[in-house]
Scaffold this motif. Structure first.
Motif, mmCIF file in Angstrom:
data_model
loop_
_atom_site.group_PDB
_atom_site.id
_atom_site.type_symbol
_atom_site.label_atom_id
_atom_site.label_comp_id
_atom_site.label_asym_id
_atom_site.label_seq_id
_atom_site.Cartn_x
_atom_site.Cartn_y
_atom_site.Cartn_z
ATOM 1 N N GLN A 11 5.688 1.884 7.346
ATOM 2 C CA GLN A 11 5.616 2.185 5.921
ATOM 3 C C GLN A 11 6.627 3.251 5.529
ATOM 4 O OE1 GLN A 11 1.428 3.204 5.947
ATOM 5 N NE2 GLN A 11 0.917 1.389 4.733
ATOM 6 N N SER A 12 6.695 4.322 6.316
ATOM 7 C CA SER A 12 7.593 5.421 5.996
ATOM 8 C C SER A 12 9.058 4.976 6.005
ATOM 9 C CB SER A 12 7.385 6.564 6.996
ATOM 10 O OG SER A 12 8.277 7.617 6.752
ATOM 11 N N ALA A 13 9.434 4.219 7.035
ATOM 12 C CA ALA A 13 10.828 3.767 7.145
ATOM 13 C C ALA A 13 11.194 2.796 6.030
ATOM 14 C CB ALA A 13 11.054 3.122 8.509
ATOM 15 N N THR A 14 10.263 1.902 5.660
ATOM 16 C CA THR A 14 10.547 0.923 4.609
ATOM 17 C C THR A 14 10.659 1.595 3.247
ATOM 18 O OG1 THR A 14 9.335 -0.749 5.864
ATOM 19 C CG2 THR A 14 9.816 -1.253 3.567
ATOM 20 N N VAL A 15 9.747 2.505 2.944
ATOM 21 C CA VAL A 15 9.814 3.236 1.668
ATOM 22 C C VAL A 15 11.095 4.057 1.596
ATOM 23 C CG1 VAL A 15 8.747 5.124 0.360
ATOM 24 C CG2 VAL A 15 7.338 3.254 1.235
ATOM 25 N N SER A 16 11.491 4.655 2.699
ATOM 26 C CA SER A 16 12.737 5.430 2.732
ATOM 27 C C SER A 16 13.939 4.539 2.432
ATOM 28 C CB SER A 16 12.898 6.096 4.097
ATOM 29 O OG SER A 16 14.137 6.759 4.196
ATOM 30 N N LEU A 17 13.941 3.336 3.001
ATOM 31 C CA LEU A 17 15.036 2.390 2.734
ATOM 32 C C LEU A 17 15.086 2.039 1.248
ATOM 33 C CD1 LEU A 17 16.022 -0.663 4.866
ATOM 34 C CD2 LEU A 17 15.712 -0.931 2.424
ATOM 35 N N TYR A 18 13.939 1.751 0.638
ATOM 36 C CA TYR A 18 13.899 1.462 -0.794
ATOM 37 C C TYR A 18 14.459 2.641 -1.597
ATOM 38 C CZ TYR A 18 10.418 -2.291 0.171
ATOM 39 O OH TYR A 18 9.752 -3.407 0.619
ATOM 40 N N GLN A 19 14.015 3.838 -1.223
ATOM 41 C CA GLN A 19 14.398 5.020 -1.981
ATOM 42 C C GLN A 19 15.910 5.229 -1.931
ATOM 43 O OE1 GLN A 19 15.336 8.380 -1.015
ATOM 44 N NE2 GLN A 19 14.564 9.583 -2.743
ATOM 45 N N ARG A 20 16.518 4.982 -0.765
ATOM 46 C CA ARG A 20 17.962 5.113 -0.637
ATOM 47 C C ARG A 20 18.717 4.090 -1.476
ATOM 48 N NH1 ARG A 20 18.668 3.870 4.736
ATOM 49 N NH2 ARG A 20 16.513 4.170 5.429
ATOM 50 N N LEU A 21 18.127 2.916 -1.659
ATOM 51 C CA LEU A 21 18.775 1.888 -2.482
ATOM 52 C C LEU A 21 18.712 2.204 -3.969
ATOM 53 C CD1 LEU A 21 17.719 -1.491 -0.819
ATOM 54 C CD2 LEU A 21 20.039 -0.607 -1.061
ATOM 55 N N SER A 52 0.829 -1.206 0.000
ATOM 56 C CA SER A 52 0.000 0.000 0.000
ATOM 57 C C SER A 52 0.864 1.257 0.000
ATOM 58 C CB SER A 52 -0.919 -0.014 1.231
ATOM 59 O OG SER A 52 -1.661 1.170 1.328
ATOM 60 N N ALA A 53 1.925 1.251 0.806
ATOM 61 C CA ALA A 53 2.806 2.414 0.889
ATOM 62 C C ALA A 53 3.578 2.632 -0.412
ATOM 63 C CB ALA A 53 3.778 2.239 2.054
ATOM 64 N N ILE A 54 4.017 1.553 -1.042
ATOM 65 C CA ILE A 54 4.727 1.667 -2.319
ATOM 66 C C ILE A 54 3.852 2.378 -3.346
ATOM 67 C CG2 ILE A 54 5.646 0.338 -4.278
ATOM 68 C CD1 ILE A 54 6.387 -1.852 -2.156
ATOM 69 N N ILE A 55 2.601 1.956 -3.413
ATOM 70 C CA ILE A 55 1.668 2.566 -4.374
ATOM 71 C C ILE A 55 1.429 4.030 -4.032
ATOM 72 C CG2 ILE A 55 -0.711 2.485 -5.211
ATOM 73 C CD1 ILE A 55 -0.518 -0.614 -4.706
ATOM 74 N N GLU A 56 1.229 4.326 -2.746
ATOM 75 C CA GLU A 56 1.015 5.715 -2.323
ATOM 76 C C GLU A 56 2.216 6.581 -2.662
ATOM 77 O OE1 GLU A 56 0.331 8.329 1.745
ATOM 78 O OE2 GLU A 56 0.026 6.148 1.816
ATOM 79 N N ALA A 57 3.417 5.991 -2.600
ATOM 80 C CA ALA A 57 4.644 6.739 -2.890
ATOM 81 C C ALA A 57 4.908 6.870 -4.387
ATOM 82 C CB ALA A 57 5.824 6.053 -2.211
ATOM 83 N N GLY A 58 3.969 6.386 -5.209
ATOM 84 C CA GLY A 58 4.109 6.525 -6.654
ATOM 85 C C GLY A 58 4.760 5.363 -7.347
ATOM 86 N N GLY A 59 5.006 4.277 -6.601
ATOM 87 C CA GLY A 59 5.669 3.120 -7.187
ATOM 88 C C GLY A 59 4.706 2.025 -7.602
ATOM 89 N N ARG A 60 5.272 0.956 -8.063
ATOM 90 C CA ARG A 60 4.513 -0.213 -8.501
ATOM 91 C C ARG A 60 4.860 -1.356 -7.559
ATOM 92 N NH1 ARG A 60 5.930 -3.531 -13.706
ATOM 93 N NH2 ARG A 60 4.092 -4.884 -13.936
ATOM 94 N N ALA A 61 3.841 -1.996 -7.003
ATOM 95 C CA ALA A 61 4.038 -3.047 -5.999
ATOM 96 C C ALA A 61 3.710 -4.409 -6.587
ATOM 97 C CB ALA A 61 3.177 -2.785 -4.775
ATOM 98 N N LEU A 62 4.697 -5.301 -6.593
ATOM 99 C CA LEU A 62 4.509 -6.681 -7.026
ATOM 100 C C LEU A 62 4.736 -7.602 -5.833
ATOM 101 C CD1 LEU A 62 6.683 -6.731 -10.300
ATOM 102 C CD2 LEU A 62 4.304 -6.012 -10.051
ATOM 103 N N VAL A 63 3.983 -8.692 -5.766
ATOM 104 C CA VAL A 63 4.185 -9.707 -4.723
ATOM 105 C C VAL A 63 4.199 -11.070 -5.382
ATOM 106 C CG1 VAL A 63 3.244 -10.809 -2.660
ATOM 107 C CG2 VAL A 63 3.107 -8.321 -2.909
ATOM 108 N N PHE A 64 5.241 -11.840 -5.113
ATOM 109 C CA PHE A 64 5.370 -13.218 -5.604
ATOM 110 C C PHE A 64 5.104 -14.154 -4.440
ATOM 111 C CE2 PHE A 64 8.041 -17.025 -6.304
ATOM 112 C CZ PHE A 64 7.597 -17.419 -7.568
ATOM 113 N N SER A 65 4.049 -14.992 -4.559
ATOM 114 C CA SER A 65 3.723 -15.926 -3.479
ATOM 115 C C SER A 65 2.896 -17.078 -4.028
ATOM 116 C CB SER A 65 2.943 -15.220 -2.358
ATOM 117 O OG SER A 65 1.551 -15.231 -2.615
ATOM 118 N N ALA A 66 2.600 -18.038 -3.153
ATOM 119 C CA ALA A 66 1.760 -19.176 -3.527
ATOM 120 C C ALA A 66 0.278 -18.877 -3.343
ATOM 121 C CB ALA A 66 2.156 -20.403 -2.709
ATOM 122 N N GLY A 67 -0.073 -17.618 -3.115
ATOM 123 C CA GLY A 67 -1.482 -17.233 -2.998
ATOM 124 C C GLY A 67 -1.996 -17.340 -1.581
ATOM 125 N N GLY A 68 -3.290 -17.096 -1.426
ATOM 126 C CA GLY A 68 -3.919 -17.129 -0.105
ATOM 127 C C GLY A 68 -4.997 -16.076 -0.002
#
Length: 392
Positions: free
Chosen positions: A379-389, A37-53
């Motif tokens: 959310q804020s801390a995780t998005v910030s970490l992504y942005q720095r990378l 949700s935070a990735i999308i709010e920050a203007g990004g595209r969010a993908l998730v790879f999983s076995a579903g649920g």
């Protein structure tokens, strides 16, 4: 008054891929949804790879994209060959900027795929993984091999540094988040409370003090320690109700043992094994205080934080992440793990407080959660970490 919400760094035109075993119900999965949700709010595209649920629908409703795969497999061929190839293909096709793995088996696949495609790799160390052999320690080490490693508490951070000897500059503490808008007593309607009490066959208002123990039914979560404490209190003339809220997850033998203990200790009618609950704010609103008597360290202690957000004093075991979520004597009490007598003493101390003192303790807990452990902070801390990378 709640503190202002932290802003989010920009992820405009960036694609983040989270890799988790499955999107069932649990802390890892819930955090995956919150971060998407935070990735999308920050203007990004969010993908998730999983076995579903069951959480896939919620994920997609946010605008995230779910990609199905055998991410829950521990088969060596799937983990080290098939999923590596599939993830590398996804990374290249979708132009992924950061890969974020949240569990060990799929993390190996994600690590190898990220290295193959030269993509920044992040891990979150969600739990305290036992390592009784060199092979198991190596298997666990994938969670410390990220370009950045997120620890969900200071306790987890110290464990990672001691266990894996990584560079301390690579690791960052980002606490698990509580949705403080949902876990707000005023947000729980009378109708929700009444429906849940009716479903469980309990009175809406208890004539006795009522505790809640929110945890899946498994031995290390301490249900038997709680029953021992309740038995001690009952023999001393102190009666109270207890809601044990949690899914047995197939542990029918353990649930039967709890039933036997309840009968042996004369606690029928006082202890209620109510099973899984889809409305935990309403569940907390039915109780006067919460107990989390785990006999092994919690990496963080989400349920203790949620209970405090609802204004409940919390008695937690004095180990692991609970030492960070519960402030002894201020927001609740810390009790020696596995000690039913000590737990009974702590409950007795809490019950001896005046209504005003109990309310002050509950308010202090709510304030602590809102200042340290919110979903928005995570959310804020995780998005910030992504942005720095992606934009060093």
């Amino acid at each position: 008054m709640s503190p202002p919400l932290p802003s989010l760094a920009s992820l405009k035109n960036k694609t983040i891929l989270q890799v988790v075993p499955e999107m069932a119900t649990g802390g890892v999965e819930r955090t995956t949804v919150e971060v998407a949700s935070a990735i999308i709010e920050a203007g990004g595209r969010a993908l998730v790879f999983s076995a579903g649920g069951r959480l896939v629908h919620e994920l997609e409703a946010l605008g995230a994209e779910h990609i199905f795969g055998e991410a829950n497999s521990k088969n060596p061929w799937t983990v080290f060959v098939a999923n590596v190839a599939k993830l590398a293909q996804i990374i290249e096709r979708e132009k992924v900027d950061v890969v974020h793995a949240r569990s060990r088996a799929p993390a190996w696949s994600a690590l190898l795929a990220a290295r193959r495609t030269k993509t920044p790799f992040v891990t979150t160390y969600h739990g305290i993984y036992n390592a009784k052999s060199g092979l198991k320690r190596w298997y666990n080490s994938v969670m410390a091999r990220g370009d950045r490693v997120i620890a969900n508490s200071g306790y987890t951070r110290d464990h990672v540094l001691a266990e894996h000897k990584i560079n301390p500059t690579k690791i960052e503490v980002i606490y698990r988040g509580v949705d403080v808008d949902a876990f707000e007593r005023q947000a729980v309607s009378d109708k929700r409370r009444e429906e849940l009490a009716s479903q469980w066959g309990i009175p809406l208002e208890s004539a006795l003090p009522r505790a809640i123990l929110p945890a899946r039914l498994t031995a290390w979560k301490g249900q038997k320690v709680m029953l021992e404490a309740l038995g001690i209190l009952k023999r001393a003339g102190v009666e109270m109700d207890c809601l044990m809220v949690g899914d047995p997850q197939g542990r029918d033998v353990y649930r039967a043992e709890l039933g036997q203990d309840i009968r042996r200790l004369g606690l029928e009618g006082y202890v209620h094994l109510v099973g899984h609950c889809n409305d935990m704010p309403a569940a907390f609103s039915l109780a006067d205080f919460a107990v989390t008597p785990s006999t092994e360290p919690e990496a963080f202690g989400r349920t203790a934080a949620e209970a405090q957000a609802m204004g409940l004093p919390v008695i937690a075991s004095d180990l692991g992440g609970a030492r960070e979520t519960v402030e002894d004597g201020v927001t609740g009490f810390l009790s020696p793990a596995g000690d039913g007598k000590a737990l009974a003493d702590c409950i007795g101390r809490l019950l001896a407080l005046s209504p005003a003192e109990t309310a002050t303790m509950g308010a202090a807990g709510a304030m602590r959660v809102r200042s340290r452990f919110t979903t928005r902070s995570l959310q804020s801390a995780t998005v910030s970490l992504y942005q720095r990378l992606v934009e060093p």
